[in-house]
Scaffold this active site. Structure first.
Site, PDB file in Angstrom:
ATOM      1  N   PRO A  25       0.899  -1.136  -0.034  1.00  0.00           N
ATOM      2  CG  PRO A  25      -0.737  -1.648   1.615  1.00  0.00           C
ATOM      3  CD  PRO A  25       0.649  -2.004   1.244  1.00  0.00           C
ATOM      4  CD  GLN A  80      -1.313  -0.354   4.956  1.00  0.00           C
ATOM      5  OE1 GLN A  80      -1.296   0.822   4.575  1.00  0.00           O
ATOM      6  NE2 GLN A  80      -0.463  -1.245   5.198  1.00  0.00           N
ATOM      7  CB  CYS A 111       3.337   5.105   8.818  1.00  0.00           C
ATOM      8  SG  CYS A 111       3.496   6.663   8.291  1.00  0.00           S
ATOM      9  CE  LYS A 151       4.819  -2.835   3.438  1.00  0.00           C
ATOM     10  NZ  LYS A 151       5.616  -1.654   3.955  1.00  0.00           N
ATOM     11  CG  ASP A 214      16.816  -2.712  -0.735  1.00  0.00           C
ATOM     12  OD1 ASP A 214      16.094  -1.293  -1.039  1.00  0.00           O
ATOM     13  OD2 ASP A 214      17.713  -2.861  -0.188  1.00  0.00           O
TER      14      ASP A 214
END
Length: 406
Positions: A25, A80, A111, A151, A214
Site C-alpha cells: 500500500p 489496508q 509508517c 505490515k 529493495d
C-alpha cells in the site's frame, strides 16, 4: 532456510495467492486506477489498496469510503487500515466486513512519517507491546473469517527493534501473516534493506512472513525468497512507473524469460501507451469515487457529497508525479518534461506523449536503481517518555492522520 522454486502459493486464511507477490500500500499510488492497471498487466498476485484510516471509516468520512472503491470483479479485495485505538480499529474492521468491502485486511504498523510517530502511531506503536496486542486482538476478532495481516518495520531504530516481539504477538493473536519492511523507521528508505532480519523472523514464526525492501526487478524478488525463506515478497517503490514489474516477477518466479525483463524492457512508445491508459483509469476512478460519495449510498449506507471540481483535471493532476516515474531515464527534451509535470487534460497529455520517440529503448540501468524516497531520518519523532517502557501505551487519537508509508 532457502525456498524451493517455483515457490509455493501464499495462504492467508482461505485465500490462495500465486505468485506470492503483493503490492505494498502506498498513499496516492495504489488506488483503484493503479491496481486495475497492474492487474491488466499481471492478473495474479495480491494488490492492496492504499491506506485508509479506521477513524475515517467509523466517522463516515466520504473521502475515506470513496478510497476503498474496488473494480467490478476485483478479487481478492484487499484494504489496508491505519489505526491507533483498538476499539476504533475493531469497529472499522467490522464495518468493512459487514458491508462486504474486503476479502483481506492489512494493518499499517510501519509508517515512519514524523506527524504519525510523534503521537505514537505507525512504526512507533509496536514498541508498546500491550497496545499492539490489544489492537491486533480487536481487529482479528472483528474480522471473523476475513484474514488480517500486519505490515511493520524492524523497529524505531537500531537500539529499539520490535519486529521479533511484534511478530510473536501477531501470531499469538491470530494474524494470518506479517510483512516486514527490513529497515527501521530511523532509516526511512535509505541504505540497503536488512534481508537477514527477514530470515530471522521466518525462523521465529510459524505463520507466513513476507519480505519487503529493495525489490527493483524480477531477479530481486527471486533472490529475496531464495535467501530468506520468506513466503512472499511485497513490492513498494520498485513498481513506481513500472506496473509491469509484477508480470516480470511472476516470470522470474516461474523460471520463464521476462516479457519486460532486465535486459530489454518496453520501448518508449509502449511506456507512453501505459501512461495514457493509467491516466484514463484515474479519470474512471474519480467518477467512481464521486458516485460513491455523492449518490447518497456509500458502502455503509451513509449519504454525503463529493466536493465540486473537474474530475478529469483532478485525475490528470494526480498523473503528474507518475509521469516522472514512467519516463525516468529516457531522453526527453526539458520543455516536454516540464509540460508533462504541469499537464491538465487528457488531450494535452496525449499531444505531449505523441511527441516522444516511440522507438527509444528502455533505460535498463534505471530499472534496477532505487526510485522514490531514499533519504534517512535524522531521528524518529516520538511522544515524550515513549521509550521509557515497552508497556503502558496510550496513543492520541490525532495520530490517525492521513499519511502512509512503511
Amino acid at each position: 532456510m532457502p525456498n524451493a522454486f517455483p515457490p509455493a502459493e501464499l495462504r492467508l486464511g482461505d485465500l490462495r495467492v500465486w505468485p506470492p507477490v503483493v503490492l505494498a500500500p502506498m498513499a496516492g499510488v495504489t488506488n483503484l486506477a493503479f491496481r486495475t492497471l497492474a492487474r491488466q498487466l499481471c492478473p495474479t498476485g495480491l494488490y492492496i489498496n492504499e491506506m485508509v484510516t479506521s477513524r475515517g471509516l467509523v466517522e463516515h468520512n466520504a473521502r475515506s469510503w470513496a478510497m476503498i472503491v474496488h473494480a467490478p470483479g476485483e478479487r481478492p479485495r484487499s484494504v489496508q487500515l491505519y489505526g491507533v485505538d483498538p476499539a476504533t480499529v475493531g469497529q472499522a474492521v467490522r464495518m468493512l466486513v459487514d458491508a462486504d468491502q474486503a476479502d483481506h485486511i492489512d494493518l499499517n504498523l510501519g509508517c515512519p512519517v514524523p506527524k504519525v510517530t510523534r503521537l505514537g502511531g505507525g512504526a512507533a506503536l509496536p514498541w508498546k507491546r500491550d497496545l499492539l496486542r490489544a489492537l491486533l486482538r480487536s481487529a482479528v476478532r472483528a474480522a471473523g473469517d476475513v484474514p488480517v495481516t500486519v505490515k511493520m518495520r524492524l523497529g524505531i531504530d537500531a537500539e529499539h527493534l520490535t519486529y521479533v516481539d511484534a511478530g510473536r504477538i501477531a501470531q499469538e493473536e491470530g494474524v494470518a501473516a506479517v510483512t516486514v519492511h527490513a529497515r527501521t523507521a530511523a532509516e526511512g528508505y535509505a541504505g540497503q534493506a536488512h534481508w537477514s532480519a527477514i530470515t530471522r523472523l521466518v525462523e521465529e514464526l510459524d505463520i507466513p512472513v513476507l519480505g519487503n525492501g529493495d525489490v527493483w526487478v524480477g531477479a530481486d524478488a527471486a533472490r529475496m525468497l531464495a535467501e530468506t525463506g520468506a513466503a512472499g515478497v511485497v513490492v513498494g517503490r520498485g513498481c513506481l512507473g513500472r506496473p509491469w514489474l509484477f508480470a516480470e516477477i511472476t516470470d522470474a518466479l516461474a523460471g520463464r524469460p521476462a516479457t519486460f525483463g532486465e535486459q530489454a524492457g518496453p520501448r518508449l512508445g509502449e511506456v507512453a501507451q501505459v501512461v495514457a491508459r493509467h491516466a484514463r483509469l484515474l479519470v474512471d476512478q474519480e467518477h467512481a469515487a464521486a458516485a460513491v460519495a455523492s449518490s447518497g449510498r456509500m458502502p455503509d449506507g451513509t449519504a454525503q457529497r463529493d466536493p465540486a471540481g473537474s474530475l478529469e483535471h483532478r485525475a490528470v493532476r494526480q498523473m503528474r508525479k507518475h509521469n516522472g516515474w514512467y519516463l525516468k531515464g529516457f531522453v526527453i527534451g526539458a520543455e516536454v518534461r516540464a509540460r508533462l509535470g504541469r499537464v491538465g487534460s487528457l488531450d494535452e497529455l496525449d499531444d505531449l506523449l505523441g511527441t516522444l520517440d516511440a522507438d527509444q529503448p528502455y533505460p535498463v540501468a534505471v530499472a534496477a536503481a532505487p526510485r522514490g524516497r531514499t533519504s534517512p531520518r535524522t531521528r524518529v519523532a516520538l511522544p515524550e517518555g515513549w521509550l521509557e517502557s515497552p508497556t503502558g501505551g496510550r496513543v492520541d487519537a490525532l495520530a490517525e492522520c492521513e499519511a502512509s508509508g512503511g
